[in-house]
Scaffold this motif. Structure first.
Motif, short mmCIF file in Angstrom:
data_model
loop_
_atom_site.label_atom_id
_atom_site.label_comp_id
_atom_site.label_asym_id
_atom_site.label_seq_id
_atom_site.Cartn_x
_atom_site.Cartn_y
_atom_site.Cartn_z
N SER A 382 0.86 -1.20 -0.04
CA SER A 382 -0.04 -0.12 -0.09
C SER A 382 0.93 1.17 0.22
CB SER A 382 -0.90 -0.15 1.20
OG SER A 382 -0.26 0.15 2.50
N ARG A 383 2.17 1.10 0.20
CA ARG A 383 2.92 2.31 0.07
C ARG A 383 4.40 2.00 -0.76
NH1 ARG A 383 5.48 3.49 5.87
NH2 ARG A 383 6.99 5.08 4.50
N THR A 384 4.99 3.19 -0.78
CA THR A 384 6.28 2.98 -1.51
C THR A 384 7.43 3.50 -0.48
OG1 THR A 384 5.50 3.56 -3.71
CG2 THR A 384 7.78 4.11 -3.33
N PHE A 385 8.61 2.65 -0.37
CA PHE A 385 9.63 2.83 0.40
C PHE A 385 10.78 3.64 -0.31
CE2 PHE A 385 7.15 -0.65 2.21
CZ PHE A 385 7.29 -0.37 3.46
N ASP A 386 11.38 4.51 0.43
CA ASP A 386 12.41 5.34 -0.07
C ASP A 386 13.80 4.47 -0.35
OD1 ASP A 386 11.30 8.00 0.41
OD2 ASP A 386 11.78 7.52 2.39
N TRP A 387 13.96 3.40 0.55
CA TRP A 387 14.87 2.44 0.15
C TRP A 387 14.16 0.95 0.04
CZ3 TRP A 387 20.52 2.93 1.31
CH2 TRP A 387 21.02 4.21 1.29
#
Length: 662
Positions: A382-387
């Motif tokens: 449900s989300r995007t991670f920076d790394w």
């Protein structure tokens, strides 16, 4: 007139030609085909090993436990229902059978297959096995006198791999499309803003120059960066530093690995460093001491969890009420409909509450750790991670790697394609097979500035390290001063003698008549005479003062592991608190592990020169690099030297005066 859709802006460098599109389509269609073939092969194996075998043969082969008594029922803090089973009279369970993390089907004698319920082995000791269940258990559980646990298929992994491959193959823009194009050599990766190395404050001041360079390069990378970590070179320390730097900068991190053991190792490292972390996954598959850091446990600790518990209790009450009415024939259609609506409303409420808790947990920790399969959980996607950091990337198939990578801002891959490959049933090899990992694909196409190999190792005596460095790492590995010359004799309480002052021995059993045999019911091999020799070597080390827990005994064959267990441990219980025993296991189980002393039993001894999967030299690289102060390898040179790798190994042993005739 139809409303005109707004155009999606795409960077010029992310555009690709019709020819590029053909390459993408062909590659991902091949991955889907390979996945379907692999799934079919696994289903066939499951049919042969489980379904087609008699129950008693399944139990003998370690795939089932039959005629168990139900000892107790209770709940975990995370709400899983635990059922504890054992044999009548407290008899010991087989040592080699179902294990923690295995998916199992619970049944009873005479029960139809469709009435079974699925769970996961939660805990196990010599007398008791505990299985955890997420779903509501059927009414027959608790009423039967005896129960069966059979190993079960897990199809979730294939479903999520296929979904990830399709997403990556069909992506038209965005980071997943860019990462895909870079992996296929269609685009070049970028670096972002440079990091001022002089002003950067490292959390771990013990990092060497190449480790620091790896951290800085990963921070600067915009798309992808690779860390090649040969045995003992401190790959985990580098990843830990990256995670801490990212979190300090207010960035989110998803850390993923193909196995629960690798994930647990990273979680433990983060906890020891004082970093908050959320571990996703079934608590039954996670090391016991780390379970309180799982999402499930954090959910229970949240103040909103009490309402979820009330709702679950009410759902349970409604189900039981409905069952009683059905038995009396008192249920009307309207009653059934009203009941369903009540249950649906309560479940909707729980989903909303869990979603709210989920968002609160994110505020507490921006570092999430999950296996590749679990990374496909809707909560994570449900989300995007920076790394997105992929550890042990050389052990994951490309389809599995795409599961967490879909959520990436940038990807850091760490692994060693010279150690254990992915576990694949298909015999196909090469670039068009599942054995060719995404780590290798990136390694082959990326420029030197986007990858680094760590070359200072902190584990092995330099003589133990020497062969692996020559054979796999272009003689580039160097032993750090702290371990370059360390020996067993240097350990407290260990007597100084020839057996404790020698870092490496190849003990040749050629000509002694040690014969390998095939284990009944499996294709695994064992060599009892060799096992007895290894048992004596182990006893000599213990007599010299080396503690049993400091010794590891490895064999590539499970049948030999069983034989060694029986000879060395006999009927010793492994559950007695404070009792020290050696670790005896397969090569795969020792990946990422180390011991002061390692004994390796190669097993194969025959006139044909048949060495089976000893020919997998990457697997042997793992076995030969687990020892810190002493490595003893026992094998038949006449059999194994059919392969040039082992000829070189024996020649190396002779060069360093490590060759001995048994």
């Amino acid at each position: 007139m139809a409303k005109r859709k707004s155009a999606v802006r795409v960077r010029d460098e992310d555009r690709y030609s019709i020819n590029d599109e053909e390459i993408i389509t062909r590659h991902f269609a091949n991955l889907i085909r390979l996945l379907k073939e692999e799934e079919a092969a696994e289903e066939k194996r499951f049919q042969t090993d489980i379904l087609d075998r008699k129950p008693e043969d399944r139990e003998k082969g370690g795939k089932a436990l039959l005629w168990l008594e139900l000892y107790s029922q209770h709940y975990t803090p995370a709400g899983q229902k635990l059922l504890s089973f054992g044999y009548s009279g407290g008899r010991w369970l087989p040592r080699y059978s179902l294990d923690v993390g295995d998916v199992v089907a619970l049944s009873a004698p005479g029960l139809a297959r469709e009435d079974r319920c699925r769970g996961t082995v939660y805990e196990k000791n010599r007398k008791e096995i505990v299985a955890a269940f997420q779903a509501r258990l059927p009414a027959w559980v608790g009423r039967e006198n005896t129960y069966h646990l059979n190993k079960e298929e897990n199809k979730t992994t294939y479903e999520r791999m296929q979904e990830a491959v399709r997403d990556a193959g069909h992506a038209r823009h965005g980071q997943v499309a860019r990462l895909r194009n870079i992996s296929l050599g269609l685009k070049k990766p970028d670096f972002g803003d440079p990091v001022d190395a002089k002003r950067l404050s490292f959390f771990d001041t013990r990092l060497n120059d190449s480790q620091k360079k790896a951290v800085i390069s990963a921070m600067e990378a915009k798309d992808v960066f690779l860390i090649h970590g040969p045995p003992g070179t401190g790959k985990t320390s580098v990843l830990l530093e990256m995670i801490r730097q990212a979190r300090h900068a207010g960035q989110s991190v998803l850390v993923s690995a193909p196995s629960n053991a690798a994930c647990d190792h990273l979680v433990n490292s983060l906890i020891e460093a004082g970093e908050p972390v959320t571990r996703f996954g079934n608590p039954a598959r996670i090391t016991e001491r780390l379970r309180k850091h799982t999402f499930s446990y954090k959910l229970v600790e949240n103040s909103l969890a009490r309402q979820i518990e009330k709702n679950e209790t009410e759902i349970e009450r409604l189900f039981k009420q409905n069952d009683r009415r059905r038995e009396r024939g008192a249920n009307s259609w309207d009653d059934e409909k009203a009941l369903r609506e009540q249950i649906h409303a309560l479940r909707d409420d729980n989903r909303a509450l869990k979603s709210e808790i989920f968002h609160q947990v994110w505020k507490e920790s921006d570092v999430v750790v999950a296996t590749h399969t679990v990374s496909g959980d809707p909560l994570i996607t449900s989300r995007t991670f920076d790394w997105v950091i992929l550890d042990e990337a050389g052990q994951a198939t490309e389809p599995a790697s795409w599961i967490p990578m879909r959520r990436a801002g940038k990807v850091i891959m760490a692994g060693d394609h010279c150690q254990l490959p992915p576990t694949v049933i298909s015999p196909k090899t090469g670039r068009e097979s599942l054995c060719y990992t995404l780590f290798e694909r990136f390694h082959d196409v990326l420029q030197a500035s986007f990858k680094i190999r760590l070359e200072v190792q902190y584990r092995m005596h330099e003589t133990i390290m020497g062969f692996s460095s020559r054979e796999f790492y272009e003689k580039k590995l160097t032993a750090h001063a702290q371990n370059r010359g360390h020996l067993l004799a240097d350990l407290k309480g260990v007597q100084a003698g020839e057996e404790t002052k020698t870092p490496f021995v190849f003990l040749d059993t050629a000509g002694l008549g040690f014969e390998e045999k095939e284990e009944e019911g499996t294709s695994s091999r064992f060599n009892e005479e060799e096992a007895r020799l290894v048992a004596r070597l182990y006893a000599d080390l213990v007599k010299a003062g080396v503690r049993p827990s400091q010794i590891g005994i490895i064999s590539p064959y499970k049948a030999q592991v069983k034989c060694l267990h029986q000879l060395i441990l006999g009927n010793i219980s492994e559950d007695v608190e404070g009792q020290e025993i050696p670790e005896i296991d397969s090569v795969d189980a020792f990946q990422g592990r180390e011991k002061e002393a390692i004994l390796v039993a190669l097993v194969r001894s025959n006139l044909k020169g048949d060495i089976g999967f000893l020919s997998d030299t990457r697997r042997m690289n793992v076995a030969l690099t687990r020892a810190k102060r002493q490595l003893i390898v026992v094998g038949d040179s006449a059999t194994i030297s059919i392969l040039p790798f082992y000829k070189d190994f024996i020649r190396y042993a002779e060069t360093v005066q490590a060759y001995r005739s048994a």
